[in-house]
Design a protein around this motif. Structure first.
Motif, PDB file in Angstrom:
ATOM      1  N   ASP B 292       0.868  -1.180   0.000  1.00  0.00           N
ATOM      2  CA  ASP B 292       0.000   0.000   0.000  1.00  0.00           C
ATOM      3  C   ASP B 292       0.905   1.229   0.000  1.00  0.00           C
ATOM      4  OD1 ASP B 292      -2.130   1.705   0.218  1.00  0.00           O
ATOM      5  OD2 ASP B 292      -2.323   1.450   2.391  1.00  0.00           O
ATOM      6  N   PRO B 293       0.791   2.149  -0.915  1.00  0.00           N
ATOM      7  CA  PRO B 293      -0.314   2.308  -1.861  1.00  0.00           C
ATOM      8  C   PRO B 293      -0.130   1.601  -3.190  1.00  0.00           C
ATOM      9  CG  PRO B 293       0.856   4.394  -1.499  1.00  0.00           C
ATOM     10  CD  PRO B 293       1.619   3.331  -0.815  1.00  0.00           C
ATOM     11  N   GLY B 294       0.957   0.929  -3.471  1.00  0.00           N
ATOM     12  CA  GLY B 294       1.067   0.112  -4.662  1.00  0.00           C
ATOM     13  C   GLY B 294       1.472   0.869  -5.906  1.00  0.00           C
ATOM     14  N   GLY B 295       1.625   0.114  -6.995  1.00  0.00           N
ATOM     15  CA  GLY B 295       2.083   0.691  -8.248  1.00  0.00           C
ATOM     16  C   GLY B 295       3.585   0.892  -8.235  1.00  0.00           C
ATOM     17  N   ILE B 296       4.091   1.451  -9.317  1.00  0.00           N
ATOM     18  CA  ILE B 296       5.511   1.807  -9.412  1.00  0.00           C
ATOM     19  C   ILE B 296       5.533   3.305  -9.640  1.00  0.00           C
ATOM     20  CG2 ILE B 296       7.631   1.496 -10.739  1.00  0.00           C
ATOM     21  CD1 ILE B 296       6.798  -1.372 -11.255  1.00  0.00           C
ATOM     22  N   ARG B 297       5.694   4.069  -8.561  1.00  0.00           N
ATOM     23  CA  ARG B 297       5.392   5.500  -8.678  1.00  0.00           C
ATOM     24  C   ARG B 297       5.783   6.255  -7.425  1.00  0.00           C
ATOM     25  NH1 ARG B 297      -0.112   6.626  -6.505  1.00  0.00           N
ATOM     26  NH2 ARG B 297      -0.681   4.868  -5.208  1.00  0.00           N
ATOM     27  N   ILE B 298       5.752   7.577  -7.536  1.00  0.00           N
ATOM     28  CA  ILE B 298       5.799   8.438  -6.370  1.00  0.00           C
ATOM     29  C   ILE B 298       4.415   9.038  -6.170  1.00  0.00           C
ATOM     30  CG2 ILE B 298       8.240   9.057  -6.588  1.00  0.00           C
ATOM     31  CD1 ILE B 298       7.277  11.723  -7.845  1.00  0.00           C
ATOM     32  N   ASN B 299       4.127   9.429  -4.944  1.00  0.00           N
ATOM     33  CA  ASN B 299       2.885  10.151  -4.689  1.00  0.00           C
ATOM     34  C   ASN B 299       3.035  10.976  -3.425  1.00  0.00           C
ATOM     35  OD1 ASN B 299       2.436   7.482  -3.096  1.00  0.00           O
ATOM     36  ND2 ASN B 299       0.846   8.876  -2.318  1.00  0.00           N
ATOM     37  N   GLN B 300       2.150  11.919  -3.243  1.00  0.00           N
ATOM     38  CA  GLN B 300       2.094  12.700  -2.008  1.00  0.00           C
ATOM     39  C   GLN B 300       0.630  12.790  -1.591  1.00  0.00           C
ATOM     40  OE1 GLN B 300       2.858  17.237  -1.204  1.00  0.00           O
ATOM     41  NE2 GLN B 300       4.793  16.149  -1.025  1.00  0.00           N
ATOM     42  N   SER B 301       0.322  12.239  -0.435  1.00  0.00           N
ATOM     43  CA  SER B 301      -1.068  12.086  -0.017  1.00  0.00           C
ATOM     44  C   SER B 301      -1.822  13.399  -0.024  1.00  0.00           C
ATOM     45  CB  SER B 301      -1.125  11.470   1.389  1.00  0.00           C
ATOM     46  OG  SER B 301      -0.671  10.140   1.347  1.00  0.00           O
ATOM     47  N   ALA B 302      -3.012  13.354  -0.570  1.00  0.00           N
ATOM     48  CA  ALA B 302      -3.926  14.488  -0.572  1.00  0.00           C
ATOM     49  C   ALA B 302      -5.267  13.975  -1.050  1.00  0.00           C
ATOM     50  CB  ALA B 302      -3.427  15.605  -1.487  1.00  0.00           C
ATOM     51  N   GLY B 327      -4.464   9.793  -6.779  1.00  0.00           N
ATOM     52  CA  GLY B 327      -5.047   8.663  -6.065  1.00  0.00           C
ATOM     53  C   GLY B 327      -4.143   7.452  -6.132  1.00  0.00           C
ATOM     54  N   GLY B 328      -4.743   6.255  -5.930  1.00  0.00           N
ATOM     55  CA  GLY B 328      -3.929   5.050  -5.875  1.00  0.00           C
ATOM     56  C   GLY B 328      -4.630   3.850  -6.452  1.00  0.00           C
ATOM     57  N   LEU B 329      -4.286   2.676  -5.942  1.00  0.00           N
ATOM     58  CA  LEU B 329      -4.844   1.443  -6.479  1.00  0.00           C
ATOM     59  C   LEU B 329      -6.348   1.351  -6.273  1.00  0.00           C
ATOM     60  CD1 LEU B 329      -2.194  -1.229  -5.397  1.00  0.00           C
ATOM     61  CD2 LEU B 329      -2.698  -0.442  -7.713  1.00  0.00           C
ATOM     62  N   GLY B 330      -6.840   1.922  -5.150  1.00  0.00           N
ATOM     63  CA  GLY B 330      -8.264   1.822  -4.852  1.00  0.00           C
ATOM     64  C   GLY B 330      -9.104   2.775  -5.673  1.00  0.00           C
ATOM     65  N   ASN B 331      -8.721   4.052  -5.629  1.00  0.00           N
ATOM     66  CA  ASN B 331      -9.475   5.093  -6.331  1.00  0.00           C
ATOM     67  C   ASN B 331      -8.490   6.083  -6.935  1.00  0.00           C
ATOM     68  OD1 ASN B 331     -12.373   4.485  -5.340  1.00  0.00           O
ATOM     69  ND2 ASN B 331     -11.180   4.579  -3.440  1.00  0.00           N
ATOM     70  N   SER B 332      -8.594   6.297  -8.224  1.00  0.00           N
ATOM     71  CA  SER B 332      -7.662   7.214  -8.873  1.00  0.00           C
ATOM     72  C   SER B 332      -8.077   7.466 -10.314  1.00  0.00           C
ATOM     73  CB  SER B 332      -6.237   6.643  -8.866  1.00  0.00           C
ATOM     74  OG  SER B 332      -6.208   5.411  -9.551  1.00  0.00           O
ATOM     75  N   PHE B 333      -7.582   8.578 -10.842  1.00  0.00           N
ATOM     76  CA  PHE B 333      -7.626   8.766 -12.296  1.00  0.00           C
ATOM     77  C   PHE B 333      -6.194   8.924 -12.783  1.00  0.00           C
ATOM     78  CE2 PHE B 333      -7.758  13.187 -10.786  1.00  0.00           C
ATOM     79  CZ  PHE B 333      -6.847  13.818 -11.613  1.00  0.00           C
ATOM     80  N   ALA B 334      -5.972   8.605 -14.059  1.00  0.00           N
ATOM     81  CA  ALA B 334      -4.625   8.693 -14.615  1.00  0.00           C
ATOM     82  C   ALA B 334      -4.699   8.873 -16.121  1.00  0.00           C
ATOM     83  CB  ALA B 334      -3.820   7.437 -14.282  1.00  0.00           C
ATOM     84  N   ALA B 335      -3.621   9.395 -16.659  1.00  0.00           N
ATOM     85  CA  ALA B 335      -3.452   9.479 -18.115  1.00  0.00           C
ATOM     86  C   ALA B 335      -2.072   8.940 -18.448  1.00  0.00           C
ATOM     87  CB  ALA B 335      -3.597  10.916 -18.599  1.00  0.00           C
ATOM     88  N   LEU B 336      -2.004   8.121 -19.477  1.00  0.00           N
ATOM     89  CA  LEU B 336      -0.764   7.440 -19.838  1.00  0.00           C
ATOM     90  C   LEU B 336      -0.159   8.068 -21.096  1.00  0.00           C
ATOM     91  CD1 LEU B 336       1.189   5.026 -19.356  1.00  0.00           C
ATOM     92  CD2 LEU B 336      -0.277   3.709 -20.928  1.00  0.00           C
ATOM     93  N   PHE B 337       1.156   8.254 -21.061  1.00  0.00           N
ATOM     94  CA  PHE B 337       1.863   8.905 -22.168  1.00  0.00           C
ATOM     95  C   PHE B 337       3.045   8.057 -22.614  1.00  0.00           C
ATOM     96  CE2 PHE B 337      -0.182  12.105 -19.609  1.00  0.00           C
ATOM     97  CZ  PHE B 337      -0.732  12.979 -20.529  1.00  0.00           C
ATOM     98  N   ASP B 338       3.388   8.199 -23.862  1.00  0.00           N
ATOM     99  CA  ASP B 338       4.613   7.620 -24.420  1.00  0.00           C
ATOM    100  C   ASP B 338       5.617   8.767 -24.553  1.00  0.00           C
ATOM    101  OD1 ASP B 338       6.674   6.511 -25.859  1.00  0.00           O
ATOM    102  OD2 ASP B 338       5.369   5.527 -27.332  1.00  0.00           O
ATOM    103  N   ILE B 399      -3.321   3.055 -12.614  1.00  0.00           N
ATOM    104  CA  ILE B 399      -2.261   2.636 -11.696  1.00  0.00           C
ATOM    105  C   ILE B 399      -2.436   1.152 -11.395  1.00  0.00           C
ATOM    106  CG2 ILE B 399      -1.289   2.963  -9.402  1.00  0.00           C
ATOM    107  CD1 ILE B 399      -2.571   5.838  -9.547  1.00  0.00           C
ATOM    108  N   THR B 400      -1.358   0.409 -11.503  1.00  0.00           N
ATOM    109  CA  THR B 400      -1.458  -1.036 -11.296  1.00  0.00           C
ATOM    110  C   THR B 400      -0.140  -1.572 -10.749  1.00  0.00           C
ATOM    111  OG1 THR B 400      -2.073  -3.113 -12.379  1.00  0.00           O
ATOM    112  CG2 THR B 400      -0.629  -1.642 -13.612  1.00  0.00           C
ATOM    113  N   ASN B 401      -0.198  -2.716 -10.114  1.00  0.00           N
ATOM    114  CA  ASN B 401       1.031  -3.414  -9.725  1.00  0.00           C
ATOM    115  C   ASN B 401       1.527  -4.248 -10.899  1.00  0.00           C
ATOM    116  OD1 ASN B 401       1.442  -2.606  -7.012  1.00  0.00           O
ATOM    117  ND2 ASN B 401      -0.276  -3.915  -6.372  1.00  0.00           N
ATOM    118  N   TRP B 402       2.829  -4.254 -11.088  1.00  0.00           N
ATOM    119  CA  TRP B 402       3.398  -5.059 -12.167  1.00  0.00           C
ATOM    120  C   TRP B 402       4.842  -5.423 -11.840  1.00  0.00           C
ATOM    121  CZ3 TRP B 402       7.137  -2.717 -15.650  1.00  0.00           C
ATOM    122  CH2 TRP B 402       7.312  -1.334 -15.470  1.00  0.00           C
TER     123      TRP B 402
END
Lengths: 102, 596
Positions: B292-302, B327-338, B399-402
């Motif tokens: 928890d909070p999972g994924g491969i990422r940085i975050n700052q709680s808010a 957000g995180g694994l439970g609730n979040s929105f995201a946009a993915l870029f190349d 956001i996902t675990n991999w």
């Protein structure tokens, strides 16, 4: 000159007892528009209404509170420009400001 | 921030009026603020600076090389009036407006002292270890008291300077030795000889070099920004933005963020978006991410119940699939870029999320040195806050675990979280506190206004791009009487897909209200021409004419406001390429021509 006693500039951090007192002070200073919204900018001032300042707190991923945040005393604004009458009493000088102007 | 705008250019032969727009208009205007061409506030007709611009905080913009720059901010108050706010001993006399200043105005003051303790200074708030530069324009007053020093930090002095019969800009750079309120500006020479000089344009800036002069009165002031497309270098004109706050306390230092199956090594040699060196990286741990909070990422709680905008500058190190969200694994929105360098296809691969969320918008801008500013807009009940991370492939938008090899790495810099808004604004650096950029305000008043304005008829041309929908009308300009709203000629861009609206008000009555014909999109060039007279008022937007108003009571006005209504409401967010005024009501055909 090197030993001259200085009066630090007042602001930009101001704390009012609560939102009602703060909004009344903004109104008295002419910093609210006709709809009672803060006027955030003019040639002569910049105003950033912060409101209450939370500290800490912890939530789970569903948004449930694990640890309640604490709230600093008062209702806060940052303001630069000519000092409105009577605002000296509301000025504060935080060691680590929650928010600053760029 | 303008994305993907292609500027249309009117075609016409050159008819000798000195400018293509003048030729198209059939006459020389009396005011021409050609911001994108001049990259200054100077009026092209008179060669004078008629516009007053203020912003009581620093701010960033993109220069012609696609690099993030910080506008010069003058921290001294009353930079041209030493009779107020400044401190001096009794032995010094200040006489205001004694000679012509370097800008041609009669605003330079005489400082004359007797005895051996002459100075003029101002208390300034300094931060230990930070470098500042003090500067001023100084000229001999012919009193044989021409030597002086600049000083800062109360105890640091320049060498002796000598004023001459010409204006010279003198400067002194120092590094503060303590945090707190200290004195600074001008003082007697090292032999304690008295002062006797003309002085104008005092400036204190947080910089090791002297920057452009910025006038101040009762508050600090920062220079106007002339923005550029970071990809093409195209000059976009005057950048006007509302007040915004970056709610992340460290926008460039990633060491304090929550780390989820990653480390954040610092690369001190990589060129960052400011053109200087240094950026943190996000390096994946090897193996399956989790916890928890999972994924491969940085975050700052808010958390936020509002529309959220998150943005960051990213650059490929070894890995190309990067998401930004909230957000995180439970609730979040995201946009993915190349973020693969040199990619010509759409870098935005898709938007997604987990749990409770909405995707509102996402986008990107290419910067120099393969940096890309990516951003996403959405809502979510997630409480992990702003996040930047790596996705396993080009199709996993949430956001996902991999399982990573441990070599996947990106650069991340300039993170920004703006709340209760729907589009990103210019980068706001932070370092320990949340930071607010103040709004831009510009106006022309007094004889600077009356010198070009015609009370009985006229045509206003403006060429602009509105950078996003802030949920409110955004005023491009307002020609009004003082700060009241009873007498006005204005144009504003409405919300959503609303038109650009042109209005005449007199005695608080709406005399004309002319909407364009759905020709006004956000992030697209808008050319507007508003022709006003008592018997014929009409507007054209991008060649499309509105409905004629045949009877208008002309308002009594005395000033022009750019970027706000005259009562300081309805702040705009736009790049204003050009603002031009003809003191005649141009023909309908001409209005269509100049807005093509």
């Amino acid at each position: 000159m090197e030993e001259e006693l200085l009066t630090p500039p007042i602001g930009p951090f101001f704390r009012f007892a609560d939102a009602a007192v703060g909004m009344a002070a903004l109104d008295d200073a002419g910093l609210l528009d006709d709809d009672q919204n803060p006027i955030t900018a003019s040639h002569y001032h910049a105003l950033d209404v912060i409101g209450t300042i939370p500290r800490g707190g912890e939530w789970d991923e569903e948004g449930n509170v694990i640890t309640e945040p604490t709230v600093l005393d008062g209702w806060h604004v940052n303001y630069v420009g000519e000092l409105p009458a009577g605002w000296e009493q509301y000025a504060v000088t935080p060691e680590q400001p929650y928010r600053v102007f760029a | 921030m303008k994305l993907g705008v292609t500027k249309a250019s009117a075609s016409s032969s050159y008819n000798g009026l000195g400018d293509q727009l003048y030729d198209l208009g059939g006459a020389r205007p009396t005011l021409d603020l050609n911001f994108s061409s001049n990259e200054s506030l100077v009026d092209s007709v008179t060669g004078k600076t008629l516009v007053d611009h203020t912003r009581q905080s620093s701010a960033t913009y993109v220069d012609g090389d696609g690099v993030i720059r910080t506008a010069v901010t003058n921290l001294f108050l009353q930079s041209e009036d030493f009779s107020t706010t400044w401190t001096k001993p009794i032995s010094v006399t200040i006489t205001v407006n004694q000679t012509t200043a370097p800008d041609g105005s009669l605003t330079a003051d005489l400082i004359e002292g007797t005895g051996n303790n002459n100075f003029v200074n101002q208390p300034i708030s300094l931060v230990s270890g930070t470098t500042y530069t003090i500067s001023a324009y100084i000229k001999s007053a012919g009193l044989s008291k021409d030597t002086f020093r600049l000083f800062g930090d109360s105890i640091q002095f320049s060498d002796n300077f000598t004023a001459t019969s010409s204006w010279q800009r003198f400067e002194f750079t120092f590094t503060a030795t303590a945090t707190g309120t200290r004195n600074g500006f001008v003082t007697r020479d090292s032999s304690d000889n008295p002062l006797g000089i003309y002085i104008w344009g005092a400036q204190l800036e947080q910089s090791s070099t002297v920057g452009q002069y910025v006038k101040t009165t009762t508050a600090i002031n920062s220079a106007p920004r002339f923005d550029h497309d970071p990809t093409t270098g195209e000059s976009l004109g005057l950048l006007v933005e509302e007040s915004r706050t970056n709610l992340l306390t460290y926008s460039e230092d990633l060491s304090g963020y929550t780390k989820n199956s990653i480390t954040t090594p610092l690369d001190s040699s990589v060129i960052n978006p400011t053109g200087s060196t240094g950026s943190y990286k996000i390096l994946a741990d090897s193996g399956l991410s989790g916890g928890d909070p999972g994924g491969i990422r940085i975050n700052q709680s808010a958390s936020s119940a509002n529309s959220i905008v998150v943005s960051a500058f990213v650059k490929k190190s070894t890995y190309r699939y990067v998401y930004i969200g909230f957000g995180g694994l439970g609730n979040s929105f995201a946009a993915l870029f190349d973020i693969e360098p040199g990619l010509t296809s759409n870098r935005l691969l898709g938007q997604g999320g987990n749990g409770t969320y909405t995707n509102i918008d996402a986008g990107y801008q290419n910067f120099s040195n393969d940096w890309i500013r990516i951003w996403a807009v959405g809502t979510t009940s997630g409480t992990n806050g702003p996040t930047v991370g790596m996705s396993p492939d080009s199709t996993t938008f949430a956001i996902t675990n991999w399982t990573a090899a441990g070599t996947e790495e990106i650069y991340a810099w300039g993170l920004q979280y703006e709340d209760n808004v729907s589009f990103p604004t210019s980068y706001i650096p932070t370092e320990g506190s949340t930071v607010t950029r103040a709004a831009d305000v510009a106006s022309i008043t007094g004889t600077n206004f009356s010198s070009w304005y015609n009370d009985s008829e006229g045509t206003v041309f403006s060429d602009f791009v509105v950078n996003g929908d802030n949920g409110s009308n955004q005023f491009i300009y307002d020609i009004a009487e003082g700060s009241a709203i009873a007498e006005e000629i204005f144009a504003f861009k409405g919300t959503s897909t609303d038109d650009t609206t042109h209005t005449v008000r007199s005695n608080s009555n709406i005399e004309a209200n002319i909407a364009s014909d759905n020709q006004s999109n956000f992030n697209a060039q808008i050319k507007s021409a508003f022709a006003v007279s008592a018997t014929s008022t009409i507007a054209a937007v991008n060649r499309s004419l509105g409905t004629l108003a045949e009877s208008v009571t002309m308002p009594t006005v005395d000033n022009l406001r750019i970027g706000q209504r005259s009562n300081s409401t309805f702040q705009g967010n736009f790049s204003l390429s050009r603002f031009t005024y003809w003191p005649t009501r141009l023909s309908n055909d001409t209005l269509q021509t100049i807005t093509t």
